[in-house]
Each structure stands twice: as structure tokens, then as C-alpha cells.
Design a protein around this motif. Structure first.
Motif, PDB file in Angstrom:
ATOM      1  N   UNK A 111     -13.209  -8.101  -6.450  1.00 29.26           N
ATOM      2  CA  UNK A 111     -11.771  -8.363  -6.488  1.00 29.26           C
ATOM      3  C   UNK A 111     -11.083  -7.028  -6.753  1.00 29.26           C
ATOM      4  N   UNK A 112     -10.045  -6.743  -5.991  1.00 29.57           N
ATOM      5  CA  UNK A 112      -9.285  -5.509  -6.151  1.00 29.57           C
ATOM      6  C   UNK A 112      -7.935  -5.821  -6.779  1.00 29.57           C
ATOM      7  N   UNK A 113      -7.596  -5.088  -7.839  1.00 31.21           N
ATOM      8  CA  UNK A 113      -6.276  -5.194  -8.453  1.00 31.21           C
ATOM      9  C   UNK A 113      -5.506  -3.914  -8.141  1.00 31.21           C
ATOM     10  N   UNK A 114      -4.238  -4.069  -7.786  1.00 31.24           N
ATOM     11  CA  UNK A 114      -3.381  -2.913  -7.499  1.00 31.24           C
ATOM     12  C   UNK A 114      -2.133  -2.968  -8.380  1.00 31.24           C
ATOM     13  N   UNK A 115      -2.303  -2.795  -9.686  1.00 32.01           N
ATOM     14  CA  UNK A 115      -1.140  -2.852 -10.596  1.00 32.01           C
ATOM     15  C   UNK A 115      -0.233  -1.646 -10.383  1.00 32.01           C
ATOM     16  N   UNK A 116       1.078  -1.801 -10.571  1.00 30.92           N
ATOM     17  CA  UNK A 116       1.983  -0.648 -10.474  1.00 30.92           C
ATOM     18  C   UNK A 116       1.554   0.433 -11.466  1.00 30.92           C
ATOM     19  N   UNK A 117       1.655   1.684 -11.040  1.00 30.77           N
ATOM     20  CA  UNK A 117       1.195   2.791 -11.879  1.00 30.77           C
ATOM     21  C   UNK A 117       1.952   2.877 -13.198  1.00 30.77           C
ATOM     22  N   UNK A 118       3.190   2.374 -13.221  1.00 33.61           N
ATOM     23  CA  UNK A 118       3.988   2.466 -14.452  1.00 33.61           C
ATOM     24  C   UNK A 118       3.794   1.269 -15.378  1.00 33.61           C
ATOM     25  N   UNK A 119       2.860   0.366 -15.038  1.00 30.79           N
ATOM     26  CA  UNK A 119       2.598  -0.781 -15.909  1.00 30.79           C
ATOM     27  C   UNK A 119       1.562  -0.382 -16.963  1.00 30.79           C
ATOM     28  N   UNK A 120       1.312  -1.272 -17.901  1.00 31.66           N
ATOM     29  CA  UNK A 120       0.346  -0.990 -18.960  1.00 31.66           C
ATOM     30  C   UNK A 120      -1.065  -1.228 -18.438  1.00 31.66           C
ATOM     31  N   UNK A 121      -1.644  -0.195 -17.830  1.00 33.57           N
ATOM     32  CA  UNK A 121      -2.957  -0.320 -17.195  1.00 33.57           C
ATOM     33  C   UNK A 121      -4.030  -0.705 -18.212  1.00 33.57           C
ATOM     34  N   UNK A 122      -4.002  -0.071 -19.374  1.00 35.81           N
ATOM     35  CA  UNK A 122      -5.014  -0.358 -20.402  1.00 35.81           C
ATOM     36  C   UNK A 122      -4.985  -1.826 -20.805  1.00 35.81           C
ATOM     37  N   UNK A 154       0.811  -1.220   0.000  1.00 30.12           N
ATOM     38  CA  UNK A 154       0.000   0.000   0.000  1.00 30.12           C
ATOM     39  C   UNK A 154       0.844   1.268   0.000  1.00 30.12           C
ATOM     40  N   UNK A 155       2.148   1.127  -0.173  1.00 30.39           N
ATOM     41  CA  UNK A 155       3.027   2.286  -0.241  1.00 30.39           C
ATOM     42  C   UNK A 155       3.694   2.408  -1.612  1.00 30.39           C
ATOM     43  N   UNK A 156       3.170   1.646  -2.566  1.00 24.83           N
ATOM     44  CA  UNK A 156       3.698   1.672  -3.932  1.00 24.83           C
ATOM     45  C   UNK A 156       2.654   2.296  -4.847  1.00 24.83           C
ATOM     46  N   UNK A 157       3.080   3.218  -5.703  1.00 23.11           N
ATOM     47  CA  UNK A 157       2.164   3.935  -6.588  1.00 23.11           C
ATOM     48  C   UNK A 157       1.372   2.954  -7.461  1.00 23.11           C
ATOM     49  N   UNK A 158       0.070   3.176  -7.527  1.00 24.10           N
ATOM     50  CA  UNK A 158      -0.797   2.241  -8.244  1.00 24.10           C
ATOM     51  C   UNK A 158      -2.037   2.959  -8.759  1.00 24.10           C
ATOM     52  N   UNK A 159      -2.783   2.274  -9.616  1.00 29.36           N
ATOM     53  CA  UNK A 159      -4.112   2.726 -10.045  1.00 29.36           C
ATOM     54  C   UNK A 159      -5.084   1.592  -9.726  1.00 29.36           C
ATOM     55  N   UNK A 191     -20.706  -8.651 -14.874  1.00 23.51           N
ATOM     56  CA  UNK A 191     -19.695  -8.020 -14.030  1.00 23.51           C
ATOM     57  C   UNK A 191     -19.413  -6.613 -14.533  1.00 23.51           C
ATOM     58  N   UNK A 192     -18.813  -5.797 -13.671  1.00 21.52           N
ATOM     59  CA  UNK A 192     -18.404  -4.446 -14.031  1.00 21.52           C
ATOM     60  C   UNK A 192     -16.977  -4.223 -13.530  1.00 21.52           C
ATOM     61  N   UNK A 193     -16.250  -3.334 -14.214  1.00 25.22           N
ATOM     62  CA  UNK A 193     -14.885  -2.984 -13.817  1.00 25.22           C
ATOM     63  C   UNK A 193     -14.820  -1.478 -13.587  1.00 25.22           C
ATOM     64  N   UNK A 194     -14.385  -1.086 -12.398  1.00 19.62           N
ATOM     65  CA  UNK A 194     -14.229   0.323 -12.071  1.00 19.62           C
ATOM     66  C   UNK A 194     -12.755   0.662 -11.922  1.00 19.62           C
ATOM     67  N   UNK A 195     -12.314   1.727 -12.576  1.00 19.72           N
ATOM     68  CA  UNK A 195     -10.904   2.111 -12.555  1.00 19.72           C
ATOM     69  C   UNK A 195     -10.754   3.427 -11.792  1.00 19.72           C
ATOM     70  N   UNK A 196      -9.904   3.407 -10.763  1.00 22.75           N
ATOM     71  CA  UNK A 196      -9.679   4.596  -9.951  1.00 22.75           C
ATOM     72  C   UNK A 196      -8.649   5.526 -10.572  1.00 22.75           C
ATOM     73  N   UNK A 197      -8.013   6.323  -9.719  1.00 21.48           N
ATOM     74  CA  UNK A 197      -7.000   7.264 -10.195  1.00 21.48           C
ATOM     75  C   UNK A 197      -5.654   6.940  -9.549  1.00 21.48           C
ATOM     76  N   UNK A 198      -4.620   7.553 -10.069  1.00 21.02           N
ATOM     77  CA  UNK A 198      -3.268   7.325  -9.559  1.00 21.02           C
ATOM     78  C   UNK A 198      -3.189   7.622  -8.067  1.00 21.02           C
ATOM     79  N   UNK A 199      -2.591   6.693  -7.304  1.00 25.28           N
ATOM     80  CA  UNK A 199      -2.481   6.851  -5.851  1.00 25.28           C
ATOM     81  C   UNK A 199      -1.159   6.276  -5.379  1.00 25.28           C
TER      82      UNK A 199
END
Length: 385
Positions: A206-217, A160-165, A234-242
Motif C-alpha cells: 500500500x502506498x501513502x502519499x501524505x502532503x509534505x507539510x502534514x505531520x509525517x511522523x 502526483x504534482x503535489x509535494x509529498x513524502x 509488515x514493514x514500512x518504508x519512508x521515502x524522501x520529499x518529492x
């Protein structure tokens, strides 16, 4: 799987400590084997028996529904399936609308204890415990329980201390993911993202926390394909950079909200991004705000006019067309001067000028509030996003 009284009582006591509502643990014969209400132990539970038969959650919304089943109260009755069979049913007493989200913590706790009792391997056990802690932090944030959960998470992981979306995958409210589906889905997702970054929040999320510098799309696209092979709804919700725990928690909340709002405005869509729909989410929050009455009064000034509904339709189309006079007049099949006259009337009645940005913004919000009470088929607000 046969559950013993010691494990059943541990599940009940831990679950009650988490959600502060009575919890019944019912065996696979429909008998209550542990409960916060000790008088109920040994009794049959009608709704749980139905949940066992169907292998699906049974929700009892009120006393009238409860009367259909033997020895049943309003609440949620969720079957926990181990190796294809219902091992136990967790019954949480209370108003389902109030306990729905927090009940997932009790269910997850019960599942974790059952998995432990079934001697799952140590690494998977630690992973599920960590998932439970992350879920608790998201639910409670800066409150004591959230802080305590975060401390435990940070001792074992820097996740939870690594930049993610953050990305939330949510199934339909009536589609509960069973163990086999979950295992298969998690396996597919782990081929795209490190398994530590895949968190099972509850039986619908299910929550995914991919690194912000990965290919999110690419992750979102591949995740959609993987989920579609397992689930139909099902639905997918995408947050913002954190980049900090509290920022990540906030972004997860954004991911949930954009699903709730997006599913209503465009139910056919599967993927909703908060950065594209922040205004819609803001308007959704406004609906329950004290400010909504202020904006409703603006439209009331129009509806009281003899041509009020015509002015409202004109204003809506003007907003849809991004305040382009020529395009709006053409679609209304009126002269541009006639349109200017109508906009002038709107200005006189509301004291807001549709040709000024901030005034038009107030009028836009006012129309949104009005349409919530007087809906029409077309969702106009999408056109301004």
C-alpha cells in the motif's frame, strides 16, 4: 461468484497484454475457463485447486515442483476472493523470480474486472482504476507505458504534482492481504489521510502519499498501530520529499529499497527511513556493481598478511568507534601505540590511510564487501549511520 466465459476471456486478454506472459483464468472448481494457450481451456489445474483449498497463493518455481500437480506449469497461482469466497484463480506462467512484480498488475486487473462485474459502486471503481494506473507509472516510469499511464492520471487528478513524502507499507512475501483485511485496513488509514492519497499497489503493498507539510511522523506512527491490528508481519518504508511525478516515483523506489535493506540488517524493526539509511542502500547497490571487485582486492591485501584477520578486526572496531583511537584501543585492550602500529600496517598493505577520511571511506566499503562473503554476527555498518 460464478464467472462467465466472456468475463474470463476479457481478464485473460487484458492481463496478457499487460505482462506478456501466458495467463490462465481458473474458476472456483479448478477448471481453466480462459487462457492464452487455448488448448488448456477446459482442463483441471492442480495448483489452482490447491490455491482454492488454502485460499492462498501457490507458487511453482520449477518443473520438478510442477510435476506434483495435475496439468501445471511453473508460475504464480493467485486466488481472488470476493465476499469471503474464492471467485477465480489467476495463473501466470513463467519463472516466478522474473514475473513476480509484473504479475501483480495482471492480478490487479483481474480483481478490478471482477469488482466491476460484481457492481461495486462507481467511485470505488474509479479509485481502483487510478491505483492501477499509478502502479503502472511507478513500474514503467519514462517508458511509453509509464508516460501513457501518467497522462491518464493527470487528466483525473493532480495527486502526483503535489509535494509529498511517499510511504510504502509492505507485508511479508507470504502474507497476502485478502479483500476483507484490505477493506478494513484502508478504512483505518483513511481516518488519517485522504483516501485519494492511499494507493493499493498490489496484494502486498500500500502506498501513502501524505502532503509534505502534514505531520509525517504522526501518520507513520498511527499507520503502524492500524496495520498491527490487522497484520502480524509488515514493514514500512519512508521515502524522501518529492514534488513532481518522476521525483515521487523515485522516492517510492527508495521506500522499497530501504525496506529490502533494512529487513536484512534489522529484521525486528518495522519502520525504515531512507534518509537515515541511504548509505546502507548505496552499499547494497554496490554489491552487484563492477566496482565490488576493486574493493574486494583492498581487503585481499590484508588477508594475505600473516596478521591479516587481526588487522581486519582492528579496522572494523576502529570504524565502529568513529575512528576514535583511545576508545578503540581500550576495547581491544591494547596500548594506543600498538593500535597506531596496526593502523600503520594497514596503510602499508592497502596504500590507504585509516586516519584520512576518504581513505577510511574506501576501507569501510571494502570491509562491507568482505563481510558479505565472510559474515559475522554483529552488523557493524549500522554504527556509522
Amino acid at each position: 461468484m460464478k464467472i462467465n466465459s466472456e468475463l474470463a476471456n476479457e481478464i485473460a486478454s487484458r492481463s496478457i497484454a499487460i505482462i506478456h506472459h501466458n495467463v490462465n483464468v481458473i474458476d472456483n472448481n479448478g477448471i481453466i475457463v480462459a487462457s492464452g494457450n487455448h488448448k488448456r481451456v477446459g482442463q483441471k489445474h492442480g495448483a489452482a485447486i490447491e490455491a482454492i483449498k488454502k485460499g492462498a497463493r501457490i507458487t511453482i518455481n520449477d518443473d520438478m515442483e510442477a510435476e506434483r500437480y495435475e496439468n501445471t506449469e511453473p508460475g504464480i497461482n493467485h486466488p481472488i476472493i470476493i465476499e469471503g469466497d474464492v471467485a477465480i484463480v489467476i495463473g501466470i506462467s513463467g519463472n516466478p523470480a522474473i514475473i513476480a512484480r509484473y504479475s501483480e498488475l495482471a492480478i490487479l486487473t483481474a480483481e478490478l474486472l471482477l469488482k466491476q462485474a460484481s457492481e461495486i459502486n462507481s467511485s470505488n471503481w474509479k479509485k481502483r482504476v487510478n491505483d492501477s494506473l499509478i502502479n503502472e507509472f511507478i513500474e514503467y516510469g519514462e517508458h511509453e507505458r509509464g508516460v501513457s499511464a501518467l497522462d491518464k492520471i493527470n487528466k483525473n487528478s493532480n495527486l502526483l504534482n503535489i509535494e509529498t513524502i511517499p510511504i510504502i507499507i509492505k507485508t511479508d512475501a507470504y502474507t497476502i492481504m485478502m479483500s476483507e483485511v484490505v477493506d478494513s485496513l484502508l478504512s483505518k488509514l483513511s481516518s488519517m489521510i485522504d483516501s485519494d492519497r492511499i494507493i493499493l499497489l498490489n496484494h502486498n503493498e500500500i502506498l501513502l502519499l501524505p502532503p509534505a507539510d502534514s505531520s509525517i511522523s504522526s501518520i507513520i506512527e498511527n499507520a503502524e498501530l492500524a496495520i498491527a491490528s490487522q497484520l502480524s508481519s509488515f514493514k514500512i518504508g519512508v521515502g524522501i520529499n518529492a514534488c513532481s511525478p518522476l521525483d515521487i516515483r523515485e522516492s517510492v523506489i527508495y521506500s522499497r529499497s530501504v525496506i529490502d535493506v533494512g529487513a536484512k540488517s534489522n529484521s525486528e524493526q518495522r519502520i525504515y527511513k531512507f534518509k537515515d539509511m541511504a548509505i546502507q542502500c548505496l552499499l547494497k547497490e554496490l554489491e552487484s556493481s563492477y566496482l565490488s571487485s576493486f574493493f574486494n582486492k583492498i581487503v585481499n591485501n590484508l588477508t594475505r598478511h600473516t596478521q591479516g584477520h587481526q588487522l581486519i578486526e582492528t579496522l572494523e572496531l576502529f570504524i565502529e568507534n568513529n575512528a576514535e583511537l583511545g576508545k578503540t584501543a581500550a576495547q581491544l585492550d591494547i596500548h594506543r601505540n600498538t593500535l597506531s602500529y596496526r593502523l600503520s600496517n594497514i596503510k602499508k598493505l592497502t596504500l590507504l590511510d585509516p586516519l584520512k577520511f576518504l581513505d577510511l571511506l574506501q576501507l569501510t566499503i571494502s570491509i562491507h564487501c568482505y563481510r558479505k562473503e565472510h559474515p559475522r554476527k554483529k552488523i557493524w555498518i549500522e554504527s556509522i549511520i
